[in-house]
Design an enzyme around this catalytic site. Sequence first.
Site, mmCIF file in Angstrom:
data_model
loop_
_atom_site.group_PDB
_atom_site.id
_atom_site.type_symbol
_atom_site.label_atom_id
_atom_site.label_comp_id
_atom_site.label_asym_id
_atom_site.label_seq_id
_atom_site.Cartn_x
_atom_site.Cartn_y
_atom_site.Cartn_z
ATOM 1 N N ASP A 437 0.859 -1.054 -0.175
ATOM 2 C CA ASP A 437 -0.066 -0.345 -0.119
ATOM 3 C C ASP A 437 0.442 0.933 0.053
ATOM 4 O O ASP A 437 1.929 1.041 0.715
ATOM 5 C CB ASP A 437 -1.317 -0.067 1.472
ATOM 6 C CG ASP A 437 -1.379 1.305 0.931
ATOM 7 O OD1 ASP A 437 -3.245 1.120 0.067
ATOM 8 O OD2 ASP A 437 -1.879 1.608 2.093
ATOM 9 N N GLU A 480 -4.754 1.840 -4.092
ATOM 10 C CA GLU A 480 -3.321 2.279 -4.445
ATOM 11 C C GLU A 480 -2.910 0.815 -3.739
ATOM 12 O O GLU A 480 -1.678 0.615 -3.524
ATOM 13 C CB GLU A 480 -3.230 3.826 -3.869
ATOM 14 C CG GLU A 480 -3.279 3.167 -2.129
ATOM 15 C CD GLU A 480 -4.678 4.059 -1.464
ATOM 16 O OE1 GLU A 480 -5.008 4.682 -0.412
ATOM 17 O OE2 GLU A 480 -5.678 4.127 -2.400
#
Length: 562
Positions: A437, A480
């Site tokens: 992430d 993301e």
Amino acid sequence: MASQQSGDVSARLTALRQKFLIRAREDIKDLRAYADQTRRGELTADGLIRCYQCLHRLSGSAGTFGLPELGVAARSLEKQLKHQAESFSDDASAGNQAIDVAGGFAEGIDALGELVEQKNHDHGPEKARPSGTVSLEGSHGMQVSVIVMDNGNEELTLLRGEMERYGFLCRTVNRDDPDAVARALTETPGAAAVLCRDAALADVMRSRIQARASASGRRLPVICIGSDDSFSNKYHVAGLGAFAFFRDPVDIPGLAERIESLAIERSAHVQGRVIIVEDDTELAEHYCLVLQSAGIEAEAVSDPLHLMPLLSAFEPDIVLMDVQIGDYSGVTLARLIRFEPRWLSLPIIYLSSEDDPDNQLEALSKGADEFLTKPISDDFLIRSVRIRCYRARQLSELMNRDSLTGLLKHSLIKQEVERELARCRRDGHPSSLVMLDLDHFKQVNDTWGHRYGDIVIRTLANLLRNRLRETDMIGRYGGEEFLVVLPQCSVQAAAELMAGIGESFAALVFTAGEDSFQVTLSAGVAAINDFAIGDEALEAADQALYERKRAGRNGITVYSPQ
């Protein structure tokens, strides 16, 4: 070694031609029996159908095996029987019914016997040429090289430094030195593309052609950099043969992504996967041999009952299929294939002697995509299949890959977790799952805008591709977040690998106008083989990622059961 393989292919093709001649003589013997029945008025509907099928086989294969005149004559007779054969195929009650056949048919069969004996060695089958493609391991498993054609240009010097920070190996060559250019084009390992300014493009393309003329030359794609992005200049650049054009100042992540995609295209050891549905076993074997010699995986199926299982096991890029396979209709088989949703987009191409445009359109309207008319030369077959496999893979990539990053979509990367778990159980090896992430990504979007957020996401995707193995699977899990499957990799090794990637990514500087910024990443690692189902492994990697976020981000955490 290559000459030995070429000799083996040539010998096998010659042996196939001899098998065809033996079988053709047997076919002619059967056809003459039908001709005699015709003269006596004893030919039945079943006999006519068998005769039609035999002529269909001959018309499609004779040209391939060096007897084009036989193929043309058989095709003419096949057309005479086509309407009757199709009508009787739909009428089960007509099997033993004596029927009339158009005049001249029996004499035409007699003429076939003469043609099959005309073994004109000057028209023998073409020898399949082994593929001359150069194997490149690609961007997913080795460092990708870029050749920079330069003669002191400051912009290219700066561009080289930027590309090296993205993990590419750049080799600068003086474009005014023909010998150095030739060596670079033929000797640079892992080369995926050539970079040059638009003013130098014409000279670079000439050097590329000269290098291609040498024994080891490769036609590397050329990417052009320039300050004039007008239609006329880009049209001129495209006309000279460039693969892409980037305007100053260069979008570095975009350029890196384009080079990665070119490297991936050139990295494939196999140029396509083809299933050939053909009841003529010698012809099917010939096609397979020719395609395999060119680096294309090919499997043949003569019994349509085996077609659906082979589709699932082989997962082809395209299917080549005759319109008539024994008693089965290729048109009906194409429609049957489309019953399964997973094969709705599979290109089905008829490879048939059918040359009537109306009949071809009718067949295409019922499930297939294209016609290739027999006889087809070996060279044309190879080129046609390569082009169609390449296009099929492009379309498959569009459907299966995330449009921004080119990585596997959410559902597909989850499937890879289940597949790797099954392999772990079967083979007993350890494998790891990594959930990544981007840290404070909302702040990137809020401060610099979504355009720069997309650049950051694409950059991480390219870095992962450039640093991981070909066997590793990478997907965009959402937003993301990224998911990586690392087969035969312990959690300790996975953590060390991801730590190195994290350090490299954190060192990259993103430029937004006159400002710049950097981004870090966090990751959670879990052992796939420690769990009963893939979703549990995903949950464990996600928990480890959450722990990493709580501990301050910018690092790696390995899952540990509480």
